[in-house]
Motif scaffolding. Structure first.
Motif, PDB file in Angstrom:
ATOM      1  N   PRO A   1      -5.390  10.000  -3.605  1.00  0.00           N
ATOM      2  CA  PRO A   1      -4.398   9.402  -2.696  1.00  0.00           C
ATOM      3  C   PRO A   1      -4.580   9.830  -1.240  1.00  0.00           C
ATOM      4  O   PRO A   1      -4.148   9.117  -0.336  1.00  0.00           O
ATOM      5  N   LEU A   2      -5.200  10.980  -0.999  1.00  0.00           N
ATOM      6  CA  LEU A   2      -5.401  11.435   0.371  1.00  0.00           C
ATOM      7  C   LEU A   2      -6.689  10.906   0.989  1.00  0.00           C
ATOM      8  O   LEU A   2      -6.842  10.925   2.210  1.00  0.00           O
TER       9      LEU A   2
ATOM     10  N   MET B   1       1.141   9.786  -4.933  1.00  0.00           N
ATOM     11  CA  MET B   1       1.394  11.112  -4.389  1.00  0.00           C
ATOM     12  C   MET B   1       2.367  11.892  -5.263  1.00  0.00           C
ATOM     13  O   MET B   1       2.201  13.101  -5.476  1.00  0.00           O
ATOM     14  N   LYS B   2       3.380  11.237  -5.796  1.00  0.00           N
ATOM     15  CA  LYS B   2       4.347  11.929  -6.652  1.00  0.00           C
ATOM     16  C   LYS B   2       3.712  12.343  -7.978  1.00  0.00           C
ATOM     17  O   LYS B   2       4.120  13.348  -8.573  1.00  0.00           O
ATOM     18  N   GLU B   3       2.751  11.564  -8.457  1.00  0.00           N
ATOM     19  CA  GLU B   3       2.012  11.958  -9.651  1.00  0.00           C
ATOM     20  C   GLU B   3       1.118  13.155  -9.353  1.00  0.00           C
ATOM     21  O   GLU B   3       0.990  14.072 -10.162  1.00  0.00           O
ATOM     22  N   LEU B   4       0.487  13.148  -8.178  1.00  0.00           N
ATOM     23  CA  LEU B   4      -0.406  14.232  -7.791  1.00  0.00           C
ATOM     24  C   LEU B   4       0.357  15.491  -7.446  1.00  0.00           C
ATOM     25  O   LEU B   4      -0.013  16.599  -7.866  1.00  0.00           O
ATOM     26  N   ALA B   5       1.460  15.358  -6.681  1.00  0.00           N
ATOM     27  CA  ALA B   5       2.183  16.505  -6.150  1.00  0.00           C
ATOM     28  C   ALA B   5       3.675  16.216  -6.184  1.00  0.00           C
ATOM     29  O   ALA B   5       4.148  15.391  -5.404  1.00  0.00           O
ATOM     30  N   PRO B   6       4.432  16.858  -7.070  1.00  0.00           N
ATOM     31  CA  PRO B   6       5.883  16.597  -7.170  1.00  0.00           C
ATOM     32  C   PRO B   6       6.570  16.717  -5.824  1.00  0.00           C
ATOM     33  O   PRO B   6       6.248  17.600  -5.022  1.00  0.00           O
ATOM     34  N   GLN B   7       7.547  15.835  -5.579  1.00  0.00           N
ATOM     35  CA  GLN B   7       8.196  15.735  -4.279  1.00  0.00           C
ATOM     36  C   GLN B   7       9.699  15.977  -4.380  1.00  0.00           C
ATOM     37  O   GLN B   7      10.331  15.623  -5.376  1.00  0.00           O
TER      38      GLN B   7
ATOM     39  N   TRP C   1       0.831  -1.204   0.000  1.00  0.00           N
ATOM     40  CA  TRP C   1       0.000   0.000   0.000  1.00  0.00           C
ATOM     41  C   TRP C   1       0.867   1.256   0.000  1.00  0.00           C
ATOM     42  O   TRP C   1       0.609   2.206  -0.741  1.00  0.00           O
ATOM     43  N   ASN C   2       1.929   1.293   0.820  1.00  0.00           N
ATOM     44  CA  ASN C   2       2.787   2.474   0.894  1.00  0.00           C
ATOM     45  C   ASN C   2       3.488   2.748  -0.428  1.00  0.00           C
ATOM     46  O   ASN C   2       3.657   3.908  -0.821  1.00  0.00           O
ATOM     47  N   PHE C   3       3.887   1.690  -1.122  1.00  0.00           N
ATOM     48  CA  PHE C   3       4.528   1.884  -2.429  1.00  0.00           C
ATOM     49  C   PHE C   3       3.534   2.493  -3.420  1.00  0.00           C
ATOM     50  O   PHE C   3       3.860   3.450  -4.138  1.00  0.00           O
ATOM     51  N   ALA C   4       2.325   1.952  -3.449  1.00  0.00           N
ATOM     52  CA  ALA C   4       1.309   2.490  -4.361  1.00  0.00           C
ATOM     53  C   ALA C   4       0.955   3.929  -3.985  1.00  0.00           C
ATOM     54  O   ALA C   4       0.840   4.802  -4.860  1.00  0.00           O
TER      55      ALA C   4
END
Length: 421
Positions: A377-378, A92-98, A84-87
């Protein structure tokens, strides 16, 4: 920026079709006969097809029950968390660049056109804005358009945030928009700038005559809307020259630690990044609270661009950011001066002083629905909180901070920065 939602599920809720397909590939081929029988019985009971309870309920696949002698609970839970954490991290990186440390890094843009320049002269009816209700960056631009009395001169389209319908990004139109006949914002970007690569964000300002993109940075659009002077537009000045240095300093604090700070909190992918964002956010809110204890608005006793930039975040704070973005150490209502300022500005915006259709510029309930359903994702379950509503926030309660007459609220422009030909 499209203001585009982590909950815990008690089991895997597969549809009948998915169960059938999954069963044909897995149940019959890979599970022992005894396990198949047990799992089918569990699924029948979960579906209400027989069981001890008088009320149908679901316990998912009951994995811990039928794998208990083969795989330990700890191993199963750790495996599920890792997957789950990997997905989640990927989404999250697709939604909001990190950044590498798990902090949200807001993208920057290169569209820097200016209304009033030789390329984009100030002309009635030449420009069109694309904005969305949920987005605070769009909200500030739409408020500036209305406060400056530019609605007769610059048209706008209200986009709908629906990432499932959008071909790229999150903004779509219920009906094809009037400039390019586009069905979503990506088509607008592609039509005005063929081969455009990058995020298709709102707000977006376009030149209808040349069919070019002008600007998609809300701060820059704010400044040009404040500067442009067209027949019938107001002489309100949101960025008076004598206050520009102080306004810029307040803007830097508000943008970095509050406007962007709630997103850095909500989109953080590490505990350390979240903790830093939270510390910066509440330090900044304390500074704002102190400033508002000294005078009515952020920079003196008249409304300026600094207030316009803070308001869209604060009016959304208790309804969205406090819960979805985990900004819950304090609510806006815990700050006496800031909460009174919020009521004051809200009443200015929807009250008699404006008389400029500002009431239609923001729908809190619709924005809450957007945040909790679009930011998958949130909030993977998509459940939308029932409040707080505008009534719950009591924004119509007396603020006690001063007159709402236009003369008392705004600085007057002495010499227009840009005059139409």
């Amino acid at each position: 920026m499209s203001c585009q939602s982590t909950s815990c599920s008690g089991g895997f809720a597969l549809s009948g079709a998915h169960r059938s397909a999954f069963g044909s590939r897995y149940f019959r081929k890979r599970l022992p006969h005894q396990r198949r029988g047990f799992l089918c019985l569990r699924m029948q009971r979960s579906a209400g097809g027989g069981g001890d309870s008088t009320e149908a309920s679901s316990k998912g696949f009951g994995l811990l029950e039928w794998t208990g002698k083969i795989i330990s609970q700890g191993t199963l839970v750790k495996g599920a968390k890792t997957g789950w954490n990997f997905a989640w991290d990927t989404m999250m990186k697709e939604l909001a660049p990190q950044t590498k440390d798990g902090s949200y890094a807001r993208p920057t843009y290169n569209l820097k056109g200016v209304i009033g320049s030789p390329e984009f002269p100030a002309e009635t009816g030449r420009y069109h804005l694309y904005v969305g209700n949920a987005c605070p960056w769009c909200h500030r631009v739409l408020l500036a358009l209305i406060i400056r009395g530019l609605l007769p001169h610059i048209s706008f389209t209200m986009a709908i945030d629906d990432p499932e319908r959008a071909s790229r990004g999150g903004w779509v139109f219920d009906q094809p928009e009037p400039v390019f006949n586009a069905k979503d914002l990506r088509e607008v970007y592609d039509a005005a700038s063929p081969g455009y690569r990058g995020r298709c964000t709102a707000p977006l300002l376009v030149d209808k005559r040349t069919r070019k993109l002008v600007c998609n940075e809300s701060s820059d659009i704010l400044r040009m809307l404040n500067s442009v002077q067209l027949p019938g537009s107001t002489l309100f000045d949101l960025y008076p020259p004598q206050l520009s240095t102080e306004i810029d300093a307040v803007n830097d604090l508000v943008h970095n630690e509050i406007n962007n700070g709630v997103y850095k909190s909500g989109f953080a992918t590490t505990q350390a990044a979240y903790a830093r964002a939270q510390q910066d956010l509440y330090d900044a809110l304390d500074i704002v609270e102190q400033r508002l204890s000294q005078h009515r608005f952020l920079v003196g006793d008249r409304f300026t661009e600094a207030d316009l930039r803070l308001y869209p975040t604060v009016v959304r704070y208790d309804g969205m950011y406090a819960t979805l973005f985990k900004c819950c150490r304090k609510r806006i209502s815990d700050y006496p001066n800031l909460s009174a300022w919020l009521r004051d500005v809200y009443q200015i915006i929807v009250g008699d002083a404006s008389q400029m259709q500002i009431r239609t510029s923001f729908d809190l309930d619709e924005a809450r629905r957007s945040y909790f359903t679009s930011l998958f994702p949130l909030n993977p379950g998509g459940i939308v909180p029932v409040g707080p509503t505008l009534q719950d926030l009591a924004l119509d309660r007396e603020s006690g901070r001063g007159s709402h007459s236009a003369d008392a609220l705004f600085h007057s422009r002495v010499v227009p920065s840009v005059v139409a030909a």
